[in-house]
Design an enzyme around this catalytic site. Structure first.
Site, PDB file in Angstrom:
ATOM      1  N   HIS A  51      -1.634  11.940  -7.765  1.00 51.79           N
ATOM      2  CA  HIS A  51      -2.188  10.900  -6.882  1.00 51.79           C
ATOM      3  C   HIS A  51      -3.707  10.698  -7.040  1.00 51.79           C
ATOM      4  O   HIS A  51      -4.140   9.583  -7.349  1.00 51.79           O
ATOM      5  CB  HIS A  51      -1.798  11.188  -5.425  1.00 51.79           C
ATOM      6  CG  HIS A  51      -2.612  10.436  -4.428  1.00 51.79           C
ATOM      7  ND1 HIS A  51      -2.577   9.053  -4.332  1.00 51.79           N
ATOM      8  CD2 HIS A  51      -3.515  10.849  -3.505  1.00 51.79           C
ATOM      9  CE1 HIS A  51      -3.418   8.668  -3.381  1.00 51.79           C
ATOM     10  NE2 HIS A  51      -4.001   9.731  -2.867  1.00 51.79           N
ATOM     11  N   HIS A  75     -10.794  13.586  -3.639  1.00 52.74           N
ATOM     12  CA  HIS A  75     -10.833  12.978  -2.306  1.00 52.74           C
ATOM     13  C   HIS A  75      -9.897  13.618  -1.275  1.00 52.74           C
ATOM     14  O   HIS A  75     -10.163  13.551  -0.087  1.00 52.74           O
ATOM     15  CB  HIS A  75     -10.631  11.457  -2.381  1.00 52.74           C
ATOM     16  CG  HIS A  75      -9.211  11.012  -2.517  1.00 52.74           C
ATOM     17  ND1 HIS A  75      -8.607  10.800  -3.727  1.00 52.74           N
ATOM     18  CD2 HIS A  75      -8.260  10.734  -1.587  1.00 52.74           C
ATOM     19  CE1 HIS A  75      -7.367  10.400  -3.547  1.00 52.74           C
ATOM     20  NE2 HIS A  75      -7.121  10.350  -2.248  1.00 52.74           N
ATOM     21  N   GLU A  79      -9.057  17.936   3.082  1.00 50.53           N
ATOM     22  CA  GLU A  79      -8.077  17.712   4.134  1.00 50.53           C
ATOM     23  C   GLU A  79      -6.760  18.442   3.887  1.00 50.53           C
ATOM     24  O   GLU A  79      -6.121  18.905   4.812  1.00 50.53           O
ATOM     25  CB  GLU A  79      -7.813  16.201   4.273  1.00 50.53           C
ATOM     26  CG  GLU A  79      -6.671  15.906   5.222  1.00 50.53           C
ATOM     27  CD  GLU A  79      -6.962  14.772   6.177  1.00 50.53           C
ATOM     28  OE1 GLU A  79      -8.119  14.323   6.229  1.00 50.53           O
ATOM     29  OE2 GLU A  79      -6.023  14.353   6.874  1.00 50.53           O
ATOM     30  N   ASP A  80      -6.375  18.575   2.629  1.00 48.71           N
ATOM     31  CA  ASP A  80      -5.035  19.080   2.329  1.00 48.71           C
ATOM     32  C   ASP A  80      -4.978  20.482   1.754  1.00 48.71           C
ATOM     33  O   ASP A  80      -3.900  21.014   1.536  1.00 48.71           O
ATOM     34  CB  ASP A  80      -4.347  18.152   1.303  1.00 48.71           C
ATOM     35  CG  ASP A  80      -3.975  16.819   1.911  1.00 48.71           C
ATOM     36  OD1 ASP A  80      -4.045  16.720   3.154  1.00 48.71           O
ATOM     37  OD2 ASP A  80      -3.631  15.900   1.165  1.00 48.71           O
ATOM     38  N   ASP A 141      -7.301   4.679  -3.349  1.00 46.77           N
ATOM     39  CA  ASP A 141      -6.343   5.574  -2.706  1.00 46.77           C
ATOM     40  C   ASP A 141      -5.177   4.757  -2.152  1.00 46.77           C
ATOM     41  O   ASP A 141      -3.999   5.045  -2.374  1.00 46.77           O
ATOM     42  CB  ASP A 141      -7.095   6.309  -1.582  1.00 46.77           C
ATOM     43  CG  ASP A 141      -6.205   7.223  -0.761  1.00 46.77           C
ATOM     44  OD1 ASP A 141      -5.399   7.954  -1.364  1.00 46.77           O
ATOM     45  OD2 ASP A 141      -6.335   7.206   0.477  1.00 46.77           O
ATOM     46  N   ASP A 262      -3.056 -24.781  -9.004  1.00 45.00           N
ATOM     47  CA  ASP A 262      -3.705 -23.653  -9.692  1.00 45.00           C
ATOM     48  C   ASP A 262      -2.739 -22.500  -9.924  1.00 45.00           C
ATOM     49  O   ASP A 262      -3.119 -21.350  -9.905  1.00 45.00           O
ATOM     50  CB  ASP A 262      -4.930 -23.179  -8.907  1.00 45.00           C
ATOM     51  CG  ASP A 262      -4.571 -22.773  -7.486  1.00 45.00           C
ATOM     52  OD1 ASP A 262      -3.421 -23.030  -7.061  1.00 45.00           O
ATOM     53  OD2 ASP A 262      -5.427 -22.194  -6.795  1.00 45.00           O
TER      54      ASP A 262
HETATM   55 MN    MN Z   1      -5.301  10.116  -1.118  1.00 43.58          MN
END
Ligand code: MN
Length: 496
Positions: A51, A75, A79-80, A141, A262
């Site tokens: 990811h 990133h 957090e993880d 993300d 268009d």
């Molecule tokens: Mn992410």
């Protein structure tokens, strides 16, 4: 997209636009993240590291500054995983750590109902104000998460897609990031309105079938004529209109694909502003321009800074073709908007700094939205209700929350039209001002120039925050209402 993504591939991609980047640092960031996420898997069953790597690819493909690429790889780490922001700062320095901190503050989406939307929005604007690069990472993300939505349960899928469509895409648009906006919209469209997506895709594919040769011949002819006049275009390319954008246009044109001019736009990039105008003249010598379709966004840029010349001509087979003519710099700005500031041009040079300008823009956007946020209840209504699209008699589209009335519509057009409106004509029928509008209605407002102030009752009728604000302001000016009375009418049951 189906090509397998690897850190080696990412490094090569970055090398393509910045041979002087710190490739060891990029590899180190990858190893650090891969190690931290070791053993974690995505809902799709893939290792988690796929990811952040995919998000970094998305940004490398639009040639974004390597420092942002590094932060993107990292990133989700704080957090993880057990690795902390301090670890990141120690290894990658304070600039990268500060971007990762921004992303971490934005947090993961854990849907806790309605309040979450407001909270997300507020957080996003705070993060943007601190460092716009955080938003760029967040977009990447989100784009990758949207491409892997199928692994999620339907309800969650819908909510993420809806939020992307209603909140992320408009922000990308306001920041002038057309490419990112387009990706967010088309990826979400499929999940939010699956039937409409299939329908619009079918209409487009049918209309375009077998047209490649025709457009190739138009491009060839345009190029020959330009060269004859001493203009060497940097590029001439046909581009299909994106599906969500086509969907919105079809809504305005009674689903008549023949009124969409268009569907394919041919974009010509030339060396200077003077050559843009010269190119326009040359095209008009070859093909007859359609009346009212010549747009000069060079002398009058769109609010998000978009610059280009547009014209629609009758091609050799009587078919209409839209041209967009611009310089390389205008093109980069149109595609990348604010991100152009961290974007590398083909020759490896950086775009001229837009810093002063975007800081100002950002301040304005923020003011706009944060003002709205002062009244949570109302913004909630605006954002969460299903939107309807209604039209002015001229065919301009106005999007409003479901249940909106002609008064909301009038204020959306202009506050003066709101203040002076007395009646409405919906689909050629006179209706009262509290009539609920429906998707696709054509609305005309009847105004009375002698009328100065709106009616106090309207506050209870309108559905949009902005109409309510305008009405309140007008009434305040009128001075007939005491503050107490005003509050009572807005917040039923509240004691003052
Ligand atoms: Mn992410």
């Amino acid at each position: 997209m189906s090509k397998i993504q690897t850190i080696e591939g990412l490094v090569e991609l970055v090398r393509g636009y910045n041979p002087n980047a710190d490739f060891d640092m990029i590899k180190l960031a990858y190893d650090f993240a891969a190690d931290a996420h070791q053993g974690q898997v995505r809902k799709s069953g893939e290792p988690y590291i796929t990811h952040p790597l995919a998000a970094a690819y998305i940004l490398a493909e639009i040639r974004i500054d390597p420092t942002i690429i590094i932060a993107t790889l990292l990133h989700d780490v704080p957090e993880d995983t057990v690795r902390t922001l301090e670890d990141i700062e120690k290894n990658f320095g304070s600039e990268v750590a500060s971007m990762v901190r921004g992303i971490t503050k934005l947090g993961k989406l854990k849907y806790r109902g309605v309040e979450r939307y407001i909270e997300n929005l507020r957080k996003m604007f705070v993060a943007m104000a601190e460092d716009i690069r955080v938003m760029i990472i967040k977009f990447a993300d989100r784009i990758h998460n949207l491409t892997t939505l199928d692994a999620l349960p339907p309800q969650k899928r819908y909510r993420i897609a809806l939020e992307s469509l209603e909140i992320y895409a408009p922000i990308a648009n306001r920041l002038g990031m057309d490419d990112i906006k387009g990706q967010l919209e088309d990826l979400s469209f499929k999940h939010v309105y699956p039937k409409e997506y299939d329908r619009v895709k079918k209409i487009r594919d049918e209309k375009l079938e077998g047209r490649d040769k025709y457009f190739a011949s138009v491009i060839k002819k345009a190029e020959e004529e330009l060269l004859k006049s001493g203009i060497t275009p940097e590029s001439i390319q046909g581009r299909n209109k994106r599906l969500y954008s086509l969907y919105k246009k079809l809504l305005r044109k009674n689903n008549d694909i023949n009124k969409v001019y268009d569907l394919v736009a041919i974009r010509i990039i030339v060396g200077s502003v003077a050559e843009c105008y010269a190119t326009l003249g040359i095209l008009h010598k070859i093909w007859t321009p359609m009346k009212g379709r010549i747009k000069d966004y060079i002398s009058q840029p769109k609010p998000n800074d978009y610059q280009s010349l547009h014209t629609t001509v009758f091609g050799d087979e009587g078919e209409v073709v839209e041209f967009q003519i611009r310089t390389h710099e205008m093109d980069e700005n149109a595609e990348f908007g604010i991100a152009a500031h961290w974007h590398y041009a083909e020759n490896g040079s950086r775009m001229p700094s837009r810093e002063i300008k975007w800081v100002k823009e950002l301040a304005e956007i923020q003011k706009d939205i944060l003002n709205k946020l002062s009244d949570l209840e109302e913004i909630k209504v605006d954002f969460l209700q299903t939107r309807i699209f209604v039209f002015t008699p001229k065919g301009d589209v106005i999007d409003l929350p479901e249940g909106a009335t002609p008064i909301d519509f009038a204020y959306d057009i202009h506050s003066e039209i709101g203040n002076k409106c007395t009646a409405a004509i919906v689909n050629d029928k006179m209706v009262s001002l509290d009539t609920e509008l429906n998707n696709g209605d054509v609305v005309e407002i009847v105004t009375d120039k002698n009328r100065k102030y709106p009616s106090q009752d309207w506050i209870k009728i309108v559905k949009t925050h902005s109409a309510r604000t305008h009405i309140r302001n007008a009434l305040k000016q009128e001075g007939k209402m005491s503050i107490k009375k005003l509050l009572r009418s807005v917040i039923p049951g509240k004691k003052n």
